[in-house]
Design an enzyme around this catalytic site. Structure first.
Site, PDB file in Angstrom:
ATOM      1  N   GLN A 157      24.792  36.051  41.797  1.00  0.00           N
ATOM      2  CA  GLN A 157      24.100  34.940  41.403  1.00  0.00           C
ATOM      3  C   GLN A 157      25.229  33.671  41.138  1.00  0.00           C
ATOM      4  OE1 GLN A 157      20.758  35.588  38.666  1.00  0.00           O
ATOM      5  NE2 GLN A 157      21.090  37.754  39.147  1.00  0.00           N
ATOM      6  N   CYS A 196      22.725  47.212  33.143  1.00  0.00           N
ATOM      7  CA  CYS A 196      23.224  47.248  34.586  1.00  0.00           C
ATOM      8  C   CYS A 196      23.367  48.530  34.893  1.00  0.00           C
ATOM      9  CB  CYS A 196      24.201  46.291  34.908  1.00  0.00           C
ATOM     10  SG  CYS A 196      24.572  46.271  36.822  1.00  0.00           S
ATOM     11  N   HIS A 243      25.647  38.014  30.211  1.00  0.00           N
ATOM     12  CA  HIS A 243      26.357  38.971  30.586  1.00  0.00           C
ATOM     13  C   HIS A 243      27.934  38.217  29.907  1.00  0.00           C
ATOM     14  CE1 HIS A 243      24.556  39.578  34.805  1.00  0.00           C
ATOM     15  NE2 HIS A 243      24.300  38.324  34.547  1.00  0.00           N
ATOM     16  N   SER A 256      19.294  37.416  35.734  1.00  0.00           N
ATOM     17  CA  SER A 256      18.866  38.893  35.307  1.00  0.00           C
ATOM     18  C   SER A 256      19.140  39.283  33.864  1.00  0.00           C
ATOM     19  CB  SER A 256      20.446  39.786  35.930  1.00  0.00           C
ATOM     20  OG  SER A 256      20.379  39.345  37.384  1.00  0.00           O
ATOM     21  N   HIS A 307      31.263  43.969  34.223  1.00  0.00           N
ATOM     22  CA  HIS A 307      30.505  43.213  33.588  1.00  0.00           C
ATOM     23  C   HIS A 307      29.825  44.028  32.564  1.00  0.00           C
ATOM     24  CE1 HIS A 307      26.273  43.132  35.361  1.00  0.00           C
ATOM     25  NE2 HIS A 307      26.868  44.102  35.680  1.00  0.00           N
TER      26      HIS A 307
END
Length: 121
Positions: free
Chosen positions: A89, A71, A115, A112, A13
């Site tokens: 998630q 990330c 994505h 977060s 991702h």
């Protein structure tokens, strides 16, 4: 194929954090200064542009992830490895399981950030 292996997926991702993200710091912005001033709309816009470059063949997913993802998986080209249900998630998990291998998701929102996901297995 056993049922346990079919329950797992593997994905990479690209995460772009923004001021609404639960953790406003990353490997490329340890103080969170950029993240704290980035709106969700700006993060989505950046991610859409990156996705367009990947889909058109102008850029490789791994290269874009390594350079732009917030990330720590960026150092692995965005690779998150294999995971099963209830390990990510929920919106991320659902989007990953809906993809076919080799497919790239549209924008996915989580706590977060935003994505795009590439299902690799």
């Amino acid at each position: 194929m056993s049922s346990s292996s079919s329950d797992k997926v593997r994905a990479s991702h690209i995460l772009i954090k923004h001021q609404g993200s639960r953790r406003k710091a990353s490997w490329k912005d340890p103080e969170g200064r950029i993240i704290s001033s980035t709106t969700r709309e700006a993060a989505v816009s950046q991610l859409k542009s990156l996705r367009d470059d990947i889909v058109s063949g102008k850029s490789k997913f791994e290269d874009v992830a390594s350079r732009y993802s917030d990330c720590s998986s960026a150092k692995r080209g965005g690779d998150l490895g294999s995971f099963g249900r209830n390990q990510m998630q929920k919106p991320f998990e659902d989007a990953t399981y809906e993809l076919k291998v080799g497919e790239i998701s549209e924008i996915v929102d989580t706590d977060s950030g935003v994505h795009i996901i590439l299902r690799t297995c």
